[in-house]
Scaffold this motif. Sequence first.
Motif, PDB file in Angstrom:
ATOM      1  N   VAL A 288      50.654 -60.942  23.189  1.00 59.50           N
ATOM      2  CA  VAL A 288      51.551 -61.692  24.073  1.00 59.50           C
ATOM      3  C   VAL A 288      52.164 -60.763  25.116  1.00 59.50           C
ATOM      4  CG1 VAL A 288      53.696 -63.023  24.160  1.00 59.50           C
ATOM      5  CG2 VAL A 288      52.025 -63.468  22.347  1.00 59.50           C
ATOM      6  N   GLN A 289      52.495 -59.554  24.706  1.00 59.16           N
ATOM      7  CA  GLN A 289      53.084 -58.590  25.636  1.00 59.16           C
ATOM      8  C   GLN A 289      52.119 -58.250  26.759  1.00 59.16           C
ATOM      9  OE1 GLN A 289      54.011 -54.731  23.925  1.00 59.16           O
ATOM     10  NE2 GLN A 289      55.661 -54.394  25.385  1.00 59.16           N
ATOM     11  N   ASP A 290      50.867 -57.948  26.404  1.00 62.58           N
ATOM     12  CA  ASP A 290      49.879 -57.611  27.436  1.00 62.58           C
ATOM     13  C   ASP A 290      49.590 -58.816  28.329  1.00 62.58           C
ATOM     14  OD1 ASP A 290      49.748 -55.092  26.378  1.00 62.58           O
ATOM     15  OD2 ASP A 290      47.817 -55.383  25.371  1.00 62.58           O
ATOM     16  N   TYR A 291      49.524 -59.990  27.708  1.00 63.20           N
ATOM     17  CA  TYR A 291      49.252 -61.217  28.459  1.00 63.20           C
ATOM     18  C   TYR A 291      50.335 -61.444  29.506  1.00 63.20           C
ATOM     19  CZ  TYR A 291      48.775 -66.212  29.419  1.00 63.20           C
ATOM     20  OH  TYR A 291      48.650 -67.421  30.050  1.00 63.20           O
ATOM     21  N   CYS A 292      51.601 -61.387  29.091  1.00 66.90           N
ATOM     22  CA  CYS A 292      52.703 -61.636  30.027  1.00 66.90           C
ATOM     23  C   CYS A 292      52.777 -60.556  31.103  1.00 66.90           C
ATOM     24  CB  CYS A 292      54.021 -61.717  29.272  1.00 66.90           C
ATOM     25  SG  CYS A 292      54.193 -63.181  28.234  1.00 66.90           S
ATOM     26  N   ARG A 293      52.570 -59.308  30.695  1.00 66.34           N
ATOM     27  CA  ARG A 293      52.662 -58.211  31.659  1.00 66.34           C
ATOM     28  C   ARG A 293      51.631 -58.387  32.768  1.00 66.34           C
ATOM     29  NH1 ARG A 293      51.337 -54.175  28.547  1.00 66.34           N
ATOM     30  NH2 ARG A 293      53.461 -53.756  27.816  1.00 66.34           N
ATOM     31  N   TRP A 294      50.405 -58.753  32.401  1.00 67.93           N
ATOM     32  CA  TRP A 294      49.341 -58.841  33.405  1.00 67.93           C
ATOM     33  C   TRP A 294      49.561 -60.029  34.331  1.00 67.93           C
ATOM     34  CZ3 TRP A 294      45.453 -61.327  35.873  1.00 67.93           C
ATOM     35  CH2 TRP A 294      44.513 -60.527  36.535  1.00 67.93           C
ATOM     36  N   TRP A 295      49.809 -61.213  33.749  1.00 65.81           N
ATOM     37  CA  TRP A 295      49.888 -62.409  34.587  1.00 65.81           C
ATOM     38  C   TRP A 295      51.167 -62.481  35.410  1.00 65.81           C
ATOM     39  CZ3 TRP A 295      45.887 -64.869  36.092  1.00 65.81           C
ATOM     40  CH2 TRP A 295      44.738 -64.913  35.288  1.00 65.81           C
ATOM     41  N   ASN A 296      52.209 -61.818  34.972  1.00 71.25           N
ATOM     42  CA  ASN A 296      53.455 -61.838  35.738  1.00 71.25           C
ATOM     43  C   ASN A 296      53.569 -60.687  36.724  1.00 71.25           C
ATOM     44  OD1 ASN A 296      54.467 -64.216  34.593  1.00 71.25           O
ATOM     45  ND2 ASN A 296      55.334 -63.118  32.841  1.00 71.25           N
ATOM     46  N   ALA A 297      52.549 -59.811  36.758  1.00 70.73           N
ATOM     47  CA  ALA A 297      52.553 -58.736  37.758  1.00 70.73           C
ATOM     48  C   ALA A 297      52.326 -59.344  39.142  1.00 70.73           C
ATOM     49  CB  ALA A 297      51.455 -57.722  37.447  1.00 70.73           C
ATOM     50  N   PRO A 298      52.937 -58.782  40.180  1.00 71.06           N
ATOM     51  CA  PRO A 298      52.742 -59.324  41.534  1.00 71.06           C
ATOM     52  C   PRO A 298      51.269 -59.372  41.923  1.00 71.06           C
ATOM     53  CG  PRO A 298      54.529 -57.718  41.508  1.00 71.06           C
ATOM     54  CD  PRO A 298      53.871 -57.645  40.153  1.00 71.06           C
ATOM     55  N   GLY A 299      50.835 -60.536  42.398  1.00 68.58           N
ATOM     56  CA  GLY A 299      49.460 -60.675  42.870  1.00 68.58           C
ATOM     57  C   GLY A 299      48.405 -60.703  41.789  1.00 68.58           C
ATOM     58  N   ALA A 300      48.792 -60.970  40.530  1.00 65.93           N
ATOM     59  CA  ALA A 300      47.817 -60.909  39.432  1.00 65.93           C
ATOM     60  C   ALA A 300      46.680 -61.905  39.617  1.00 65.93           C
ATOM     61  CB  ALA A 300      48.517 -61.158  38.100  1.00 65.93           C
ATOM     62  N   ALA A 301      47.001 -63.143  39.997  1.00 59.77           N
ATOM     63  CA  ALA A 301      45.953 -64.153  40.148  1.00 59.77           C
ATOM     64  C   ALA A 301      44.967 -63.761  41.235  1.00 59.77           C
ATOM     65  CB  ALA A 301      46.571 -65.514  40.455  1.00 59.77           C
ATOM     66  N   LYS A 303      44.321 -60.733  42.227  1.00 58.29           N
ATOM     67  CA  LYS A 303      43.561 -59.587  41.733  1.00 58.29           C
ATOM     68  C   LYS A 303      42.430 -60.062  40.827  1.00 58.29           C
ATOM     69  CE  LYS A 303      45.448 -56.942  38.596  1.00 58.29           C
ATOM     70  NZ  LYS A 303      46.314 -55.942  37.919  1.00 58.29           N
ATOM     71  N   GLY A 304      42.716 -61.105  40.007  1.00 62.43           N
ATOM     72  CA  GLY A 304      41.678 -61.644  39.137  1.00 62.43           C
ATOM     73  C   GLY A 304      40.526 -62.230  39.925  1.00 62.43           C
ATOM     74  N   LEU A 305      40.841 -62.880  41.049  1.00 58.53           N
ATOM     75  CA  LEU A 305      39.776 -63.457  41.869  1.00 58.53           C
ATOM     76  C   LEU A 305      38.906 -62.362  42.481  1.00 58.53           C
ATOM     77  CD1 LEU A 305      41.738 -66.331  43.626  1.00 58.53           C
ATOM     78  CD2 LEU A 305      39.845 -66.609  42.030  1.00 58.53           C
ATOM     79  N   ARG A 306      39.536 -61.281  42.863  1.00 55.84           N
ATOM     80  CA  ARG A 306      38.769 -60.181  43.469  1.00 55.84           C
ATOM     81  C   ARG A 306      38.031 -59.359  42.417  1.00 55.84           C
ATOM     82  NH1 ARG A 306      43.702 -59.584  45.971  1.00 55.84           N
ATOM     83  NH2 ARG A 306      44.112 -57.659  44.823  1.00 55.84           N
TER      84      ARG A 306
END
Length: 407
Positions: A288-301, A303-306
């Motif tokens: 849960v910690q890693d999940y929240c950290r990644w998705w709540n980082a600025p521009g995460a979505a 970054k995932g597309l790229r």
Amino acid sequence: MNRKSLYVHVPFCRGRCDYCDFFSTDCGGTVPDEYVQALLEEAAFYVRLYAVSAFRTVYLGGGTPSLLSPAQLTRLLEGLWRLCPAAPRPEEVTVEMNPESASREKLLAAQDSGATRLSLGVQSLSETALRAVHRRCTAAQAESVLAMVQQLWHGDVNLDAIAGLPGQDEEEFLASLRKICSCKPQHVSLYTLTLEEGTPLARRVAAGEAWDGDAADAQWLSGRTVLESLGLQQYEVSNFARAGHESRHNMVYWTQQDYIGIGAGAAGSVYDFSGAEPGIRWTNTCSVQDYCRWWNAPGAAGKGLRKPLSVPRTVEELPLATEEFEFLMMGLRTLSGVSDREYRARFSAVEPWKGDLSLRLGLHGGLWEQGIVRGDCLCRRESDGSVRYAATKQGILFLNSMLRYLT
């Protein structure tokens, strides 16, 4: 319109029941707001990735989604609808709740925010059985919530029940099941207790605690008779519904339609039956910690597309041959079975059957012909000329044996 179903995982519990091997984690009774935000960020990513214009069905499962506060339920559901602002609401929106964490405020928040279906994990109204597996509610709490649901909830209701719980003989189980159904649910999921490796209950039984698997199966069969006498007809291995109230979201799984899974530990599948490219299935990180950290980082979505490989998940390819077996494995769980026309359209490239379902299932001298003789299998011609292959109510009890033949 590009519609996909959505599964939202809320992996938090106040404590795990002794029979449960699903992924969950203890949040101390309060779901962090950052988790809700991460869910919305991940949902937005998949809407963009797959150009989703509408959600077909939505299911909030767990874990215990009713640990979400009323405000969090509203924020989550309303946030999902804003991702597809021009689309109509989904065909079905299910929210799971457990009796010990359900409340009037949560029921109303879910209902007012678009939930159309409530799935309540009652499991049993036998106090002895609840204590034996460390369920975190009492029978009195569950009965109180059932009365509240009857008063407040306007949509469909599914109730879960488990046959074979320790401390619950058949008479007690059937009395519990009848009491559960006294509120006239549109749907009941009736499961047989299974001992999952590594669970506290499995360890206790291995150490000598008495438990009878045959008695659990007998309870389930008696339970099926009770449910059908109450107008709830079996349409899948463990699911019973009044006509027209079958779970649309679960049918997505059983009929091999695309679904997006979001949340820590969630899985999703997107299929490709052309054979040009494999389908994919992903499983999100369970941290849960890693999940929240990644998705709540600025521009995460973005970054995932790229860089899709950076998304915190594991991805497996689904070759057409794998999709073909899963089509049978999931479709034959339902009493409606599988269609030869659909099989031919999807799997004509799979050797050696080349889209011939009668050959695949052994209609002439093989598995299916033998099953028809025993009364375990049937073939039914539809009005459109297609043929459906299905297990009977007797045969579905032996589904695992059929599937071993088909592997």
